[in-house]
Design a protein around this motif. Structure first.
Motif, mmCIF file in Angstrom:
data_model
loop_
_atom_site.group_PDB
_atom_site.id
_atom_site.type_symbol
_atom_site.label_atom_id
_atom_site.label_comp_id
_atom_site.label_asym_id
_atom_site.label_seq_id
_atom_site.Cartn_x
_atom_site.Cartn_y
_atom_site.Cartn_z
ATOM 1 N N TYR A 150 102.877 43.241 88.136
ATOM 2 C CA TYR A 150 102.429 44.123 87.054
ATOM 3 C C TYR A 150 103.645 44.704 86.357
ATOM 4 C CZ TYR A 150 100.113 48.017 84.642
ATOM 5 O OH TYR A 150 99.661 48.893 83.699
ATOM 6 N N SER A 152 104.509 47.788 83.020
ATOM 7 C CA SER A 152 104.001 48.713 82.004
ATOM 8 C C SER A 152 105.166 49.435 81.355
ATOM 9 C CB SER A 152 103.029 49.735 82.614
ATOM 10 O OG SER A 152 103.695 50.564 83.554
ATOM 11 N N THR A 156 101.507 52.307 77.581
ATOM 12 C CA THR A 156 100.583 51.404 78.270
ATOM 13 C C THR A 156 99.415 52.198 78.827
ATOM 14 O OG1 THR A 156 102.372 49.906 78.894
ATOM 15 C CG2 THR A 156 100.327 49.716 80.129
ATOM 16 N N VAL A 211 100.531 37.559 86.924
ATOM 17 C CA VAL A 211 101.334 37.954 85.771
ATOM 18 C C VAL A 211 102.582 37.085 85.696
ATOM 19 C CG1 VAL A 211 102.736 39.823 84.790
ATOM 20 C CG2 VAL A 211 100.497 40.328 85.772
ATOM 21 N N PHE A 248 101.260 41.724 77.244
ATOM 22 C CA PHE A 248 102.092 42.918 77.110
ATOM 23 C C PHE A 248 103.335 42.525 76.314
ATOM 24 C CE2 PHE A 248 104.907 46.027 79.802
ATOM 25 C CZ PHE A 248 105.144 46.797 78.677
ATOM 26 N N PHE A 284 99.564 47.008 77.454
ATOM 27 C CA PHE A 284 99.102 45.772 78.085
ATOM 28 C C PHE A 284 97.686 45.589 77.568
ATOM 29 C CE2 PHE A 284 100.681 43.462 82.038
ATOM 30 C CZ PHE A 284 100.106 42.273 81.654
#
Length: 330
Positions: A150, A152, A156, A211, A248, A284
């Protein structure tokens, strides 16, 4: 090729915003992806928690909810947000640095929704997942890292995956959260940052998401001269057969425009993102399950206006730049 308006209507699903959104008032140009001069460390959007207290005030989730103990509880009910992995930190006025934290999971967690815990001073967050490499540690100094689980940045917000799709954090794996921190205030900030998720029951999960980062790892942005056009760098990456569920776009403070195009080997290209870039409002964003076939590629184009007077290259520091299409898919 589809128009941007068509693509945004057809492929970007409406974002379900958290009740109290995190908005960070920047001192100058924003900061949020591991980048610039840390300008998001100046004030919060509602002014209620501007980090002026030495104890940092807000150490919970982005909606002000308690941050928990840094890991999922075994009794967490599906449908409730729980902290997945966090790190505690404290940073002096004007300082910038990286803090990491680790947690080894004792149960499978399928995340149907994700939202960052990012109190004032948090620029960007990455999370990687691996076999345990040591005892869990809630806070220790580290450096810039990439996250295969992940990522951010500033702005986000909550990411809600399509029905039946879950991002899996398996039992026995160790999550490592890396925080890029910057304090642009005149007082010490402390906090708890990381990721909280809304878990799904395993029986609800039809597809497991992951991801991946796509973009150039080396470039130089020259200082702009009067009459010059902004500089654009374009990268193409191969994609295997998969279904995209989120994107993202990530650059740093000099970024002015971001474009990501799914180039189909046997069909019409799809523009996933084509917008002016605002560093203070990264997101995202969910995609409505865009199918990708073997042989398709992702073309990522980043445009910068370098007003620093010096060449700027790729890097993780505040004064460097990045250019990534960070894609979530199954």
């Amino acid at each position: 090729m589809w128009s941007q308006e068509t693509d945004r209507r057809c492929y970007i699903r409406p974002m379900r915003l958290i009740v109290v959104a995190v908005a960070i008032a920047l001192a100058g140009s924003g900061c949020g992806g591991g980048d610039d001069d840390g300008d998001d460390g100046s004030a919060s959007d509602d002014g209620a928690d501007d980090g002026s207290d030495d104890d940092g005030g807000d150490q919970g989730g982005p909606d002000g909810s308690p941050g928990g103990d840094g890991g999922p509880g075994s009794d967490a009910a599906a449908g409730d947000y729980i902290p997945l992995v966090t790190a505690t930190w404290s940073i002096a006025p004007g300082d910038e640095g990286y803090i990491c934290g680790t947690r080894t999971l004792t149960e499978d967690i399928y995340a149907g929704s994700l939202r960052p815990m990012a109190p004032l001073g948090t620029h960007h967050t990455t999370i990687e997942m691996s076999d345990p490499i040591g005892p869990d540690n809630p806070s220790f100094p580290c450096g810039p890292e990439f996250g295969d689980f992940y990522a951010s940045g500033v702005g986000t917000q909550e990411l809600v995956l399509p029905d039946g799709v879950g991002l899996l954090a398996p039992a026995g794996q160790q999550l490592r959260v890396s925080l890029h921190l910057f304090n642009a205030t005149d007082k010490t900030l402390t906090g708890v940052s990381g990721l909280e998720v809304r878990p799904l029951d395993a029986a609800e999960v039809e597809h497991t998401a992951s991801v991946a980062y796509h973009g150039p790892m080396s470039f130089t942005i020259l200082p702009i001269e009067p009459g010059d056009d902004p500089q654009t760098v374009t990268d193409q990456s191969s994609l295997g057969a998969q279904t995209l569920v989120g994107i993202f776009p990530h650059m740093h403070q000099l970024g002015t425009h971001f474009r990501a195009v799914l180039q189909r080997s046997g069909g019409e290209d799809v523009v996933l993102w084509d917008e002016a870039y605002q560093f203070e409002s990264q997101e995202f964003a969910p995609l409505a399950e865009v199918p990708v076939e073997a042989g398709d590629t992702i073309e990522t184009s980043c445009t910068w206006t370098n007003t620093t007077g010096d060449p700027v290259g790729w890097g993780t520091s505040s004064e460097a730049e990045m250019c990534y299409s960070i894609l979530m898919s199954y």
